[in-house]
Structure formats: C-alpha cells, structure tokens
Design an enzyme around this catalytic site. Sequence first.
Site, PDB file in Angstrom:
ATOM      1  CB  CYS A  21      -4.244   3.021  -1.170  1.00 35.73           C
ATOM      2  SG  CYS A  21      -5.337   3.630   0.130  1.00 35.73           S
TER       3      CYS A  21
ATOM      4  CG  HIS B 294      -3.966  -1.444   0.272  1.00 36.55           C
ATOM      5  ND1 HIS B 294      -2.838  -0.650   0.285  1.00 36.55           N
ATOM      6  CD2 HIS B 294      -4.953  -0.693   0.797  1.00 36.55           C
ATOM      7  CE1 HIS B 294      -3.138   0.534   0.798  1.00 36.55           C
ATOM      8  NE2 HIS B 294      -4.412   0.543   1.115  1.00 36.55           N
TER       9      HIS B 294
ATOM     10  CD  GLU C  41      -0.093  -2.630  -0.677  1.00 38.69           C
ATOM     11  OE1 GLU C  41      -0.854  -2.890  -1.638  1.00 38.69           O
ATOM     12  OE2 GLU C  41      -0.238  -1.622   0.046  1.00 38.69           O
TER      13      GLU C  41
END
Lengths: 224, 83
Positions: free
Chosen positions: A85, A202, A204
């Site tokens: 990002c 993302h 994560e």
Amino acid sequence: MTVAIIRFGGSNCDRDTLRALSHLGIDAEIVWHEDGLPEDPSGIVLPGGFSYGDYLRAGAMAARAPIMEDVRGAADDGTPILGICNGAQIGSEGGLTPGAFTTNRSARFQCEPVFLRVENADTPWTAAFDVGDVIEVPIAHGEGRFEIDADGLSTLQENDRILFRYCDADGEISEAANPNGSTDSVAGVLGTDAHVAVMMPHPERATLPDIGGTDGAPVLEGFR
Amino acid sequence: MTAYTATVTVRLKRGVLDPEAETTRNALERLGFELEGLRSADRFEVDLEADDAEAAAERATEMAERLLANPTIHDYEVEVAEA
C-alpha cells in the site's frame, strides 16, 4: 535473522504487519527509519499508512529518506523486500519497481475486499500458488491506480514482472473488477528481481484468521 | 549572487487520467458553466539565490527531476524570474 518493518512518520500498518508475521512464526521487528537498517535483515517491509500526510504525492517524501539508499542496496544484495500500500507507493517513488501509483479512477479513498489473480508464481511471494489462482485481500487506498506507459507495460509483460492483477471471484480480468482504474488491472509488480515486490492490497490484513480470510498469509510466507 | 524565483509547473502527461480534474469539471458543469475540458497542475514557487538565471533554472530543474515531479506520469516546466 529478522525482518525489518520500516516505520516512517505516518506509517500505520507497521504493527499489523508485525503481528501478521509473528502469527506466522516469522521473526520481525519495527525499525524507525532514522535509526537505519539493522545489519543483515532477513527481509524488509515497507508498510502501509500515510507517510508524511501523502504530501506532494503518496510515498514521495518517505522514498527520499536516507534509509531508502540502504533499502536499494539490500535489494541489490538479494534481500526480500515487500512494499504494501503506502509501502508500494514508497517503493515505486523510490525506484525499487517501475510505474507509479496515483489517484484512483473514482477520485475517492476505497476500502474494500478485492480479488487478485496470481500472474507469476515463480516468486517468493507467490510460491504457494499457481498462475491463475485467485485470492481475496482488502485494499484501502486513495492513490492506488497503477500507471505506466505502453512501452513500460510491454516490458513488464515480457519480463513476467506483473505479480497480481485485479479480477473477479472467477479470476476474470475486467474493467468492472478493476477497483481503481489501474493500467492492465495491475495490483502488484516486481522489481528487476522477483525478491523485490510492491502491491497495493494488504496481505497482512488477510493473515489472522480472526479478522476474515487468510489468503494473504502465503504472500508474507515469502519472508521465511 | 542574485535573488530569483523559479516557478516549477508540474502537470500530468497528456493521456494520463486525472480524476480530480474530471471531478472539478463535473462540478463546474453542475454550476452551469460550459467548458470543453479542464486540466489541473501543481505550481511551486522556489525562492533561491544564484549566480545567474541559468544556474537558478538548472537547480530548479534538478528539484523537479528529483522530487517535485514523477517522470512516470508528469511533465514539468521551469521559469525563472528575478525576485
């Protein structure tokens, strides 16, 4: 051997990334950019957030921080590096990967789950996948539209440097399934070598089972 | 040394989508204005001291190359005037 998650002023996904990597049993630590890179990190994450308020262009300021010289050096030495990002914007602005990430086609911030198609499975980030596999991970960005000129895109395609493309649940690429108007629906690209990658979505945020899917976990496994 | 102001104008290359300009254009049309197109640009006014205008322009150009513009998506121009 520890993965260094570089925190800039305004990074805000550094702790999420630390938690996701720790959940996977991958040793990681947050490093303040002014403290410099630790010696021989096993990997480097440029995390998401809004470094320096997205002033000038998203990632522009952090990309010129002195630590980025060391990050480029580590890239040349073969250290796995993933920009996520805002980290993708920083990596792109910092010359780790080609192209640019700029204002979404909608001109709005978009936070939503998207589907990604694996375009290259011969990378540390996609070793668990086959080309054509579809994963679901979130995006959260206002400046995620991948821009590159026609020659640059051809070079990426010829060298197999597109990592992920936005698609629908069936893996079909279409403008309707392209959330931000990215050129050729590109969601993630590789540097000159496959161990350097940036991506707007993302992984994560799709690693801990408690908060939804775990489709992003294999991407972070690239640091193992 | 002479005081100069270097004006650096950074704009998207032709053909690169500009959603903010599109949104602005739509707003103008909603206000009843007729227009054929609209482009936006960023303008930076840099005050600096230099031996001559050429040296001032050279420094401002380097600023554009290294930070103010992103060559992947931007064109830029530099104009120098005595402050």
